[in-house]
Structure formats: C-alpha cells, structure tokens
Design a protein around this motif. Sequence first.
Motif, PDB file in Angstrom:
ATOM      1  N   ALA A 173     -10.383  17.513  27.584  1.00 33.97           N
ATOM      2  CA  ALA A 173      -9.707  16.953  26.414  1.00 33.97           C
ATOM      3  C   ALA A 173      -9.981  15.460  26.352  1.00 33.97           C
ATOM      4  CB  ALA A 173      -8.198  17.213  26.499  1.00 33.97           C
ATOM      5  N   GLN A 174     -10.669  15.025  25.297  1.00 32.97           N
ATOM      6  CA  GLN A 174     -11.001  13.631  25.080  1.00 32.97           C
ATOM      7  C   GLN A 174     -11.721  13.007  26.279  1.00 32.97           C
ATOM      8  OE1 GLN A 174      -7.231  11.812  24.061  1.00 32.97           O
ATOM      9  NE2 GLN A 174      -7.308  12.570  21.962  1.00 32.97           N
ATOM     10  N   PRO A 175     -12.884  13.546  26.644  1.00 37.83           N
ATOM     11  CA  PRO A 175     -13.619  12.982  27.787  1.00 37.83           C
ATOM     12  C   PRO A 175     -14.148  11.581  27.491  1.00 37.83           C
ATOM     13  CG  PRO A 175     -14.949  14.612  26.645  1.00 37.83           C
ATOM     14  CD  PRO A 175     -13.585  14.677  26.031  1.00 37.83           C
ATOM     15  N   VAL A 198     -17.277  10.570  24.930  1.00 39.48           N
ATOM     16  CA  VAL A 198     -18.438  11.461  24.983  1.00 39.48           C
ATOM     17  C   VAL A 198     -18.107  12.867  24.508  1.00 39.48           C
ATOM     18  CG1 VAL A 198     -19.593  10.221  26.831  1.00 39.48           C
ATOM     19  CG2 VAL A 198     -17.959  12.017  27.392  1.00 39.48           C
ATOM     20  N   GLU A 199     -17.046  13.068  23.769  1.00 43.66           N
ATOM     21  CA  GLU A 199     -16.648  14.409  23.366  1.00 43.66           C
ATOM     22  C   GLU A 199     -17.695  15.041  22.461  1.00 43.66           C
ATOM     23  OE1 GLU A 199     -12.933  16.679  21.122  1.00 43.66           O
ATOM     24  OE2 GLU A 199     -12.905  14.527  21.447  1.00 43.66           O
ATOM     25  N   GLY A 200     -18.029  16.274  22.719  1.00 46.68           N
ATOM     26  CA  GLY A 200     -18.931  17.023  21.874  1.00 46.68           C
ATOM     27  C   GLY A 200     -20.386  16.780  22.233  1.00 46.68           C
ATOM     28  N   PRO A 201     -21.258  17.745  21.916  1.00 47.40           N
ATOM     29  CA  PRO A 201     -22.686  17.578  22.203  1.00 47.40           C
ATOM     30  C   PRO A 201     -23.315  16.526  21.299  1.00 47.40           C
ATOM     31  CG  PRO A 201     -22.311  19.582  20.937  1.00 47.40           C
ATOM     32  CD  PRO A 201     -20.954  19.040  21.296  1.00 47.40           C
ATOM     33  N   GLY A 202     -24.390  15.907  21.804  1.00 49.76           N
ATOM     34  CA  GLY A 202     -25.096  14.911  21.014  1.00 49.76           C
ATOM     35  C   GLY A 202     -25.662  13.821  21.897  1.00 49.76           C
ATOM     36  N   ASN A 224      -6.073  13.455  30.137  1.00 52.20           N
ATOM     37  CA  ASN A 224      -5.167  14.561  29.823  1.00 52.20           C
ATOM     38  C   ASN A 224      -5.288  15.697  30.839  1.00 52.20           C
ATOM     39  OD1 ASN A 224      -4.303  13.169  27.571  1.00 52.20           O
ATOM     40  ND2 ASN A 224      -5.714  14.185  26.187  1.00 52.20           N
ATOM     41  N   ASP A 225      -6.544  16.036  31.193  1.00 53.40           N
ATOM     42  CA  ASP A 225      -6.771  17.148  32.107  1.00 53.40           C
ATOM     43  C   ASP A 225      -6.761  16.716  33.579  1.00 53.40           C
ATOM     44  OD1 ASP A 225      -7.038  18.748  29.929  1.00 53.40           O
ATOM     45  OD2 ASP A 225      -9.217  18.684  29.902  1.00 53.40           O
TER      46      ASP A 225
END
Length: 237
Positions: A173-175, A198-202, A224-225
């Motif tokens: 969650a929200q890396p 860095v959330e999500g690929p790309g 969060n995690d």
Amino acid sequence: METLAGLILAVAGVYLLVGLLVAIGLHAGKLPRFDTGTEKTGLFFHILITPGMMVFWPFLLRNLAKAKRNANPLPDPDRPVPAARLRSRHGILISTISVLVPILCALAIASRPRQAVNSSTLPVSIQTRPLARVVEERLNAFPGFDIATRIRSDRYRWNFQLELEVGESLPLAQPMVYWVPDQPGEMNRSMSQFIGPVEGPGLRRFAIPRRMVSDGHFYILSLNDRAVLNERLKGDA
C-alpha cells in the motif's frame, strides 16, 4: 451525471459570456439611454456593476428596448417602489443565489474527470529525461519482484538519477523508495532520505546526489503494511 453537470456548466458559461458582451456594449455608451444616473461615472463604477450586468443582462436589454421605443424603462421617481416590495424582491434574489451557487459548485466538482493518482501520473518521475550514461544496472534488483534498477549520470558525472523500471503492481500500500546510508544504529535511521513513490508498473526516474551512488541501500517500503523490499546497489562515482 457528469454529462448533465457538464451541460449545465456549459450553459451557465455561455450565459455569462453573453452577459459580458452585453455589459461591454452597454458600457460603450448605451447605458445612459435608459439610466441617466450612470452618466459621467468613473471606471470604478462601471467595473463594480459589471458582474450584476452579466447576471441580469436580459432585463437590461429589455430596458434598452423600452428606451428605444421612447418608453420609460425605470420607475417613476415621483412614485418609487415600496420598501416592502423591494425587500421581497431582494429576498427572492438572495434565496435564489444561495441555492444556485452550491448547486453549481457541486456540479463543477462532479464533472471533474476521475483519474486515479499513482506514480505513473506524477510529473517528477515520469517527465524527467534520462541522463545519458548508465553507471550501473541490475535487472533483478529486488529478488522476487519484476524491478530493474539503474543509476544514470551525465557525461561529466555531475548529475545522477535513480531509474526504476517496475514491471508489476507491487503488493504494498503506497510503496515508496528510501535511501539509507551505510551507518550503524540511530545514525542510519536519522540520515535516511525519501526518494519518491513507486506505486504501479512503469518507468520512473529520480534525481539523486552523488553520495547515494557509492554508499548506502535503496529500499522500497510501505508504512501502511510495515513491509520492506531491500536492494543494495553501488556504483563507481
């Protein structure tokens, strides 16, 4: 809902635009034709009454049409409008405005395009052009995750970038990326520095100082995690 909100806002915008054009035309010299009290008034007065003219321009055009027919569009000064009637009209006007303004604001909010904000839409990391030279590259920087890590520099090694190529959605969650120097204990934690999301690929790039190239660790973590992905990358600065 968004289509209806957009339509209503478009109609309101056209209405006010027409009102502005009518106000400009009346300010150009036609206003005194049906209201002699506006003769020889200054610029500030005209600016002050312009918003009201933009709203009530149909009534102003009606008064102008009456004046062209040699009819008096204004009340007889010897027979003024009773105060009770004026208060009633003002009450209706205020009530109408107090209802319309929140409705228009709500429609404006509802008509905004809904787009999830993630790291692929953040201009800091995406719109940054890559530096020319790859100092070091690791295609499996974080074991178990499809993440390639590169450190880039310009030809003179004055500027550096951390480039992350993330090929999957991370189970965090929200890396975020942090850098932690090679220092023991409290010194290590106190000198850590946030790099970016860095959330999500790309593909994303972050400017980093020279000291991060030859020292320390890069982490991808989620507060969060309470999870951390550890990567050790060192380059020859």
